[in-house]
Every structure is written in C-alpha cells, then in structure tokens.
Design a protein around this motif. Sequence first.
Motif, PDB file in Angstrom:
ATOM      1  N   THR A 199      29.469  49.875  28.355  1.00  0.00           N
ATOM      2  CA  THR A 199      30.663  50.093  27.534  1.00  0.00           C
ATOM      3  C   THR A 199      31.007  51.573  27.441  1.00  0.00           C
ATOM      4  OG1 THR A 199      30.174  48.115  26.218  1.00  0.00           O
ATOM      5  CG2 THR A 199      31.675  49.732  25.258  1.00  0.00           C
ATOM      6  N   VAL A 200      29.995  52.393  27.180  1.00  0.00           N
ATOM      7  CA  VAL A 200      30.238  53.829  26.992  1.00  0.00           C
ATOM      8  C   VAL A 200      30.652  54.505  28.295  1.00  0.00           C
ATOM      9  CG1 VAL A 200      29.153  56.017  26.348  1.00  0.00           C
ATOM     10  CG2 VAL A 200      28.664  53.953  25.032  1.00  0.00           C
ATOM     11  N   HIS A 201      30.027  54.112  29.401  1.00  0.00           N
ATOM     12  CA  HIS A 201      30.277  54.777  30.687  1.00  0.00           C
ATOM     13  C   HIS A 201      31.011  53.857  31.665  1.00  0.00           C
ATOM     14  CE1 HIS A 201      27.831  58.071  29.341  1.00  0.00           C
ATOM     15  NE2 HIS A 201      26.773  57.306  29.183  1.00  0.00           N
ATOM     16  N   GLN A 202      31.904  53.072  31.141  1.00  0.00           N
ATOM     17  CA  GLN A 202      32.651  52.136  31.989  1.00  0.00           C
ATOM     18  C   GLN A 202      33.436  52.863  33.077  1.00  0.00           C
ATOM     19  OE1 GLN A 202      35.314  49.628  29.783  1.00  0.00           O
ATOM     20  NE2 GLN A 202      35.822  48.344  31.530  1.00  0.00           N
ATOM     21  N   GLN A 203      34.033  54.010  32.750  1.00  0.00           N
ATOM     22  CA  GLN A 203      34.838  54.749  33.710  1.00  0.00           C
ATOM     23  C   GLN A 203      34.017  55.160  34.929  1.00  0.00           C
ATOM     24  OE1 GLN A 203      37.978  55.559  34.167  1.00  0.00           O
ATOM     25  NE2 GLN A 203      37.523  56.894  35.933  1.00  0.00           N
ATOM     26  N   GLU A 204      32.768  55.562  34.711  1.00  0.00           N
ATOM     27  CA  GLU A 204      31.936  56.027  35.823  1.00  0.00           C
ATOM     28  C   GLU A 204      31.245  54.876  36.555  1.00  0.00           C
ATOM     29  OE1 GLU A 204      32.577  59.212  32.962  1.00  0.00           O
ATOM     30  OE2 GLU A 204      31.657  57.228  32.712  1.00  0.00           O
ATOM     31  N   LEU A 205      30.837  53.840  35.858  1.00  0.00           N
ATOM     32  CA  LEU A 205      29.993  52.802  36.451  1.00  0.00           C
ATOM     33  C   LEU A 205      30.765  51.710  37.171  1.00  0.00           C
ATOM     34  CD1 LEU A 205      27.383  52.378  33.565  1.00  0.00           C
ATOM     35  CD2 LEU A 205      27.108  53.645  35.687  1.00  0.00           C
ATOM     36  N   PHE A 206      32.013  51.482  36.785  1.00  0.00           N
ATOM     37  CA  PHE A 206      32.782  50.388  37.370  1.00  0.00           C
ATOM     38  C   PHE A 206      33.953  50.942  38.169  1.00  0.00           C
ATOM     39  CE2 PHE A 206      30.581  48.552  33.779  1.00  0.00           C
ATOM     40  CZ  PHE A 206      30.148  47.324  34.257  1.00  0.00           C
ATOM     41  N   VAL A 207      34.241  50.297  39.304  1.00  0.00           N
ATOM     42  CA  VAL A 207      35.322  50.766  40.181  1.00  0.00           C
ATOM     43  C   VAL A 207      36.660  50.570  39.500  1.00  0.00           C
ATOM     44  CG1 VAL A 207      34.014  50.299  42.284  1.00  0.00           C
ATOM     45  CG2 VAL A 207      35.458  48.506  41.319  1.00  0.00           C
ATOM     46  N   ASP A 208      37.563  51.515  39.723  1.00  0.00           N
ATOM     47  CA  ASP A 208      38.896  51.389  39.138  1.00  0.00           C
ATOM     48  C   ASP A 208      39.793  50.513  39.996  1.00  0.00           C
ATOM     49  OD1 ASP A 208      39.119  53.092  41.264  1.00  0.00           O
ATOM     50  OD2 ASP A 208      39.823  54.819  40.124  1.00  0.00           O
ATOM     51  N   THR A 209      39.383  50.267  41.235  1.00  0.00           N
ATOM     52  CA  THR A 209      40.097  49.328  42.098  1.00  0.00           C
ATOM     53  C   THR A 209      39.119  48.770  43.122  1.00  0.00           C
ATOM     54  OG1 THR A 209      41.862  49.065  43.723  1.00  0.00           O
ATOM     55  CG2 THR A 209      40.814  51.212  43.621  1.00  0.00           C
ATOM     56  N   ASP A 210      39.180  47.458  43.348  1.00  0.00           N
ATOM     57  CA  ASP A 210      38.264  46.834  44.298  1.00  0.00           C
ATOM     58  C   ASP A 210      38.983  46.366  45.555  1.00  0.00           C
ATOM     59  OD1 ASP A 210      39.749  44.841  43.206  1.00  0.00           O
ATOM     60  OD2 ASP A 210      38.061  43.604  42.541  1.00  0.00           O
ATOM     61  N   THR A 211      40.165  46.962  45.833  1.00  0.00           N
ATOM     62  CA  THR A 211      40.910  46.595  47.032  1.00  0.00           C
ATOM     63  C   THR A 211      40.327  47.310  48.237  1.00  0.00           C
ATOM     64  OG1 THR A 211      42.492  48.372  46.617  1.00  0.00           O
ATOM     65  CG2 THR A 211      43.016  46.199  45.723  1.00  0.00           C
ATOM     66  N   GLY A 212      40.340  46.629  49.365  1.00  0.00           N
ATOM     67  CA  GLY A 212      39.840  47.223  50.589  1.00  0.00           C
ATOM     68  C   GLY A 212      38.363  46.960  50.807  1.00  0.00           C
ATOM     69  N   ALA A 213      37.937  47.180  52.042  1.00  0.00           N
ATOM     70  CA  ALA A 213      36.532  46.963  52.396  1.00  0.00           C
ATOM     71  C   ALA A 213      35.715  48.195  52.024  1.00  0.00           C
ATOM     72  CB  ALA A 213      36.411  46.683  53.892  1.00  0.00           C
ATOM     73  N   PRO A 214      34.428  48.002  51.708  1.00  0.00           N
ATOM     74  CA  PRO A 214      33.571  49.150  51.371  1.00  0.00           C
ATOM     75  C   PRO A 214      33.472  50.126  52.541  1.00  0.00           C
ATOM     76  CG  PRO A 214      32.543  47.088  50.695  1.00  0.00           C
ATOM     77  CD  PRO A 214      33.737  46.712  51.524  1.00  0.00           C
TER      78      PRO A 214
END
Length: 468
Positions: free
Chosen positions: A75-90
């Motif tokens: 919750t606290v570090h959501q910006q850093e830990l979760f992708v802001d967009t999951d479009t496209g291949a890794p």
Amino acid sequence: MQKRTTDGSPATREEPPIASGTVSHDDPNTARPRSGLGLLARRIHFLAGFAVAPFLAVMCLTGLANAFTPQIVDTVHQQELFVDTDTGAPRPVSDQVAAALAAHPEGTVKAVIPPPDEDRTTRVVMSMPGLPDVDEFADEDLTVYVNPNTNRVQGELITVKDRPPAQAWLRHSHGNLHLGPPGRLYSEFATTWLPVIVACGLALWVAQRRSDGTSGLFTRSRRSSSTYARLRGLHGSLGLLLSLGIVALAVTGFSQSNYVGDRVDQLLESVGSSEPQLEAEKVPLSPGEEQIGVDRVVETAEAEGMRGELTITAPAEPGAVWEVAETATGWPIRKDSIAVDPHTGQVIERVTFDDYPFLAKLNVLGVQAHDGTLFGIVNQVVVSLLALGTLVLIALAYRMWWNRRPRHALWPPTPAPVWRSLSKAQLLTVVIACAILAWAMPVLGVTLIGFVVLDTVINTVKRRRTRT
C-alpha cells in the motif's frame, strides 16, 4: 439467618480487604504452592512477569503491525512496486538494468530481482557512494524500480537488504525500537524470559488444580469467588490456551536475535546443521573471453526449474560467479540456489532445500512462521491472535496484582522469598539450570543476576526495618 436483599434473593457476602502489610495465603482463592519449587515458580512468574510485561507489550504491538508487513508495504510503496501499465511484452532484463544504470551511472549493480508477477516491477539493487554500511542488518542500497514492459524507471528507494523503507521501519520497530544494536537488547530480554515465565505459570496452574481438586482442563470460578479468584481463573485458562503458541513465537524469534542467535548458530554448526551456502570459487578467465549477461543467467535459472521470486547476484569482480536464489516466502518452501559460470552460463553448483539439514529446515520454517509469511493470511491471523491474547494476559496479570493490595497500602505485596525453603538438592538443580540458561541466553543470565541482587537488597532492607 441468611441476609436477603430487598427482592428476596440471598445477599452476596463482600470479601473484606486484606489488612495492611499482610497477605491472606490461607484463603483457598489465593492458595499457594506448598513445595519449595512451587513457591519458587510463583515468585519467578510474578517478579519476572512484572518486569518483562511492559517490554513484551511493546513487542506484541509492534509484532501486530509487523505481521501484516506485505499488505502495508504494497500500500505504501504501490507506485514503486506495481507497474503503471502492463501493455506490451516484457523487455529483456538487461535493458531494464541499463535503464536503471542510465538513471544512476555512478552506481554499481549488486543484484537484480525480476518481477515474480506480471503486475510487479523489476528491482535493480545498486550500491551507491555515500550510503552507509553500518552493519549486516543496516547496510543501505539504492533500489531502482523499472517497468519491465516499458523500461521506464517508476521510482527509487533507499532499501536495507532490498527491504523498502516501510518494511525496514516495521522490522526495526519490532526488533530494536529504531535504537540500533543496543535496542535489540529489549526484544531479547522479553523473548528469552517469556518461555521461563510461561513454564512457571504452567507449574502454578498444575499446583492450583491439585489444590482445588479440579479435574477439568480449564478452571471455573464460582460466582461467590472473590474478584482475584475470578481474574486468576481467567488468566490461567487463557494462559494455558495460548502457552504453546506464545512459546513457539518466542523460540522462533531466537535465531533473529543477537546473543541467542549466535548461540543458535553455534549449536547448528556443532551438529552439522547449518544452512548450506554456495561455495563456488572464481572461474579462471581466458584471454579474450567475455562474460555472459544477466539475460543468459535468467535463461539458465528458468531452465533449471527455478520459479517465483529470483534474486540474481552479479559478480563482484572478474571471474566471480553469478548466483541465483529463490527468495520468495511462503509454503511450499522454495529455497534453491545455483552458481552460474560467468563465461559459459553453465551451472557449476546447486543447493536445494532438500540439501538443508533437518534443524536448518526447522529454522527456516520457524522464522517464516514467526514473521507471519509461511501460510499467508492464516499465519498472519494466528500471529495476531497470539499477540492480542498476550496483551490480554498482561492486562489480567496487572489487574490481579493491583486487586491484591492491602487496605491503606500504596502497592500490593510481592511473593515472599523462597530460597531457604528449597532443599540442597533442589537448590543445586536450580543453580545448574540457571547456569545453563545463562550460557544459552546471556541477556537472561545477566538480568537474572540483577533480579537476584536487587531482590536480596530489598529483602535485607525490609528485615532491618522490621527489627528496628
């Protein structure tokens, strides 16, 4: 004739307060153990519990928060830990590392942690000039969080062993109250005394059952019993219910403490049960031979069946091997690690969880259970209930203590000294047991000596005042 109230019901007899300076030990509601060891258990349970309880309460409160660290950190570090967009291949991991280095060219890559889930970012751990390496528990790094689909740097945080600030804060709150190494003494003081206090409490519970002639597992106080007896019955029943879990929490925290942790390491090493580590040495570098990159290492790890969260440690110098370790917590346990040749990409050493000795496996399971990560939310709930139950036990204990104060007295009495009631054999047994505990748990040993000295001084002063 029995007195009755205005509605015709029998009146309940109020128990007169204890006279000043005396304690009613003949009352069955405050029955004392008759044996010397029973009296000793009563005194230890009271005095040690009285001294340890405030520290234990702090540990329970910080442990409650620490048990839910994964949810709090996300919750606290959501910006850093979760992708802001999951479009496209890794993108290739090497490109993500390059993006982190472009943001901080002065840094040196120590480790790379590819995302275990599609919605997570890649973590690039870097050593940076100016960040302190205080000790093995507080060395700081810069972790750069990269979106694996876009190579965009989403954020960066100062971390301790890849723990983001919220996690490090919760961990240090529970372990040392943010006081550094000296602060770790508080948690070790509470955890080492806790099993002793519980053991003495169980001895008192057995003695009370024999005194009352009860056969049930839990003590039931009559409605006519005194307030103290009802509190004692509730305290004893709850303590019995929680005893195994409380001791388990204390013992599983030993390996993470300072002095007892050293003793645990010495014990495991002496019986050949230490946690196995990769021991691959440097690989000779042939002229013109290039080293492999992180992408090749990831391919090798996946080909070896490694799954979940993988921590890839980069070579610290030319010829040093790449290391890959499964570092996710939870059941089933995945603790495999491999050493990868920096030139050929071949696995030159592997350690699996099956290679761990039995005691080392127990230690891994115990640490994760203690932290609430072994069985997910169920584990977190169990740890929380044990912490809350311990807080209730502490409140009941202080209420019992305060309820027993004599009339016109400021403080309730303490149990009388019992050393002279012990036989020579019992006293020798107690001394030997204390010596063993003091070696195994140095903080307990030092504070035990302090308790004995302080207790002796106080009782000497009391005897002299009585004579005068």
